[in-house]
Design an enzyme around this catalytic site. Structure first.
Site, PDB file in Angstrom:
ATOM      1  N   SER A  49       0.816  -1.199   0.000  1.00 27.41           N
ATOM      2  CA  SER A  49       0.000   0.000   0.000  1.00 27.41           C
ATOM      3  C   SER A  49       0.860   1.264   0.000  1.00 27.41           C
ATOM      4  O   SER A  49       1.619   1.504  -0.932  1.00 27.41           O
ATOM      5  CB  SER A  49      -0.973  -0.031   1.185  1.00 27.41           C
TER       6      SER A  49
ATOM      7  N   ASP B 223      -2.033   6.431  -3.317  1.00 24.96           N
ATOM      8  CA  ASP B 223      -0.859   5.715  -2.832  1.00 24.96           C
ATOM      9  C   ASP B 223      -0.512   4.596  -3.824  1.00 24.96           C
ATOM     10  O   ASP B 223      -1.061   4.549  -4.925  1.00 24.96           O
ATOM     11  CB  ASP B 223      -1.099   5.167  -1.423  1.00 24.96           C
TER      12      ASP B 223
ATOM     13  N   ASP C 119      -1.115   1.409  -4.202  1.00 24.95           N
ATOM     14  CA  ASP C 119      -2.103   0.458  -4.721  1.00 24.95           C
ATOM     15  C   ASP C 119      -3.465   1.097  -4.934  1.00 24.95           C
ATOM     16  O   ASP C 119      -4.422   0.410  -5.275  1.00 24.95           O
ATOM     17  CB  ASP C 119      -2.228  -0.749  -3.793  1.00 24.95           C
TER      18      ASP C 119
ATOM     19  N   ASP D   8      -5.746   2.258  -2.979  1.00 27.83           N
ATOM     20  CA  ASP D   8      -6.881   2.129  -2.068  1.00 27.83           C
ATOM     21  C   ASP D   8      -7.117   3.453  -1.342  1.00 27.83           C
ATOM     22  O   ASP D   8      -8.230   3.721  -0.894  1.00 27.83           O
ATOM     23  CB  ASP D   8      -6.717   0.965  -1.093  1.00 27.83           C
TER      24      ASP D   8
END
Length: 439
Positions: A93, A231, A233, A235
């Site tokens: 992440s 960020d 990834d 999410d």
């Protein structure tokens, strides 16, 4: 073993996170699951970790839908789209490039809850593994789910033509689906750090105000209507108003929640959320429901009847009627729609901001210290004002304070907020005194 945090398994590659671990998780997950969706962020280590994970799944007889490099919310949504039993994002992440991890998803789009994580950990502890016969191993199918995600995002804004000029800082991560989705609904998009690169050369992965200075400057000095940052990834999503103001997580949470919830409904927020959010929502007869810190807990609460939205000031946003996975691209499209209806800067100006104080104190045994803090607080304050969901939060009406053990360091973190600065200072002093007595 205690491998899982609320965000899955995460840590330095070659230490906490290894190919051997990924193989074992694949085997453990494959014990009773027929089909699993797998995707990864652009970190180079993700390639061999994904290969090991897929090997463990297929060796167990589990079919794999391999999305390749994909945003975590794409992975979370694809579990339901492909009628799979689980999903795995190989990602750390917003962590630095030397880290990686594994986050597991349920068919609902919600991350694995505590019971599901414990089941996998127990299998890892006991070595529970049932390999398939030589002719019964799982298949691997490659599938690009990006177009499906774009279609879902376009549907989320009702196919509206959003005549917005948007700067998207992809952060060298997997969030390019946001660019495609915004363009598909009529936005004119300029990108920053759009080339996927797991070393994150453009800026550190976490989209903090300090890391997003290029974005805020570009939005402020151009004719852009707003800025978006993800960020690694995707999410998480953070936003910049058209005047170049980076919106705090609490302000953005208040804006999203007010737009999503109707009178009489609730929104799910973690215990460290600003009092300003509750005050702003109360004006619309919307209540807040507090949860432990972590998107999995927010998602659990958001799945309850009467909860219209869930969010964390860190940048995780959940619309339960769409998915229980924090979906940064969905948040980006939603904020573009809201800005088209009324500029973000105007919306942000309507949300109150209060002085907040933070501190961290090193302790030798944070578990024992927090036990003593809980005991002292429950003795001193009315039960109705104390929440022990995650650490100890005391609501004082015009102020609140929170003492919470760090999940990764030998620290207790203190937060205090009030509607007036002097009161915030006094409340932080009270929290420090409680901690000092408990050490």
């Amino acid at each position: 073993m205690d491998l899982f945090g609320t965000s899955g398994i995460r840590g330095p590659v070659g230490e906490t996170v290894t190919a051997e671990l990924a193989l074992s998780v694949g085997r453990a997950l494959g014990v009773d699951r027929d089909r699993v969706v797998v995707g990864r962020d652009p970190r180079e280590s993700g390639e061999f970790l994904r290969s090991a994970l897929v090997a463990g799944l297929r060796e167990s007889g589990t079919d794999v839908i391999d999305l390749g490099v994909a945003a975590t919310p794409t992975v979370g949504r694809a579990v339901g789209w492909r009628d799979a039993d689980a999903g795995v994002s190989v990602t750390a992440s917003h962590n630095p490039p030397e880290d990686n991890g594994l986050k597991l998803w349920q068919p609902s789009g919600q991350a694995f809850d505590a019971a599901a994580r414990e089941e996998i950990e127990e299998r890892l502890r006991t070595g529970a593994f049932d390999p398939a016969d030589w002719d019964g191993t799982g298949d691997r199918e490659r599938w690009d789910a990006r177009d499906r995600h774009v279609a879902a995002l376009r549907d989320a804004v009702d196919g509206a033509a959003l005549d917005r000029r948007v700067v998207v800082d992809v952060g060298n991560g997997a969030g390019g689906v946001t660019v495609d989705a915004l363009q598909s609904v009529g936005c004119r998009v300029e990108t920053l750090n759009a080339q996927p690169d797991g070393a994150f050369p453009g800026r550190p992965s976490e989209p903090t105000p300090e890391h997003c200075e290029s974005l805020t400057t570009l939005v402020a000095e151009s004719d852009a209507d707003l800025g978006i940052a993800h960020d690694g990834d995707a999410d998480r999503m953070r936003a910049v108003a058209g005047d170049g103001t980076y919106l705090s997580g609490d302000v953005l949470l208040a804006i999203f929640a007010r737009a999503a919830a109707e009178a009489g409904e609730r929104v799910a927020v973690p215990v460290d959320t600003s009092l300003a959010v509750a005050d702003y929502l109360a004006e619309a007869d919307v209540d807040v429901e507090y949860t432990p810190v972590g998107d999995v807990y927010v998602a659990e609460a958001a799945s309850e009847p009467g909860v219209a939205f869930g969010g964390e000031p860190s940048g995780a946003w959940i619309w339960p009627d769409r998915t229980l996975c924090p979906d940064g691209p969905l948040a980006a499209c939603t904020v573009a729609r809201l800005d088209a209806e009324r500029p973000l800067a105007d919306r942000a100006a309507a949300v109150p901001t209060y002085p907040i104080r933070r501190d961290s104190v090193a302790v030798e045994d944070k578990g024992a210290v927090m036990d003593r803090v809980r005991e002292a607080v429950t003795d001193e304050y009315d039960a109705g004002s104390v929440r022990t969901l995650d650490g100890v939060r005391v609501d004082l009406g015009d102020a609140w304070f929170l003492l919470r053990a760090s999940g990764t360091q030998p620290l207790v973190r203190l937060t205090a907020e009030a509607r007036a600065a002097e009161r915030a200072d006094a409340v932080l002093s009270t929290a420090r005194g409680l901690l000092a007595d408990a050490r």
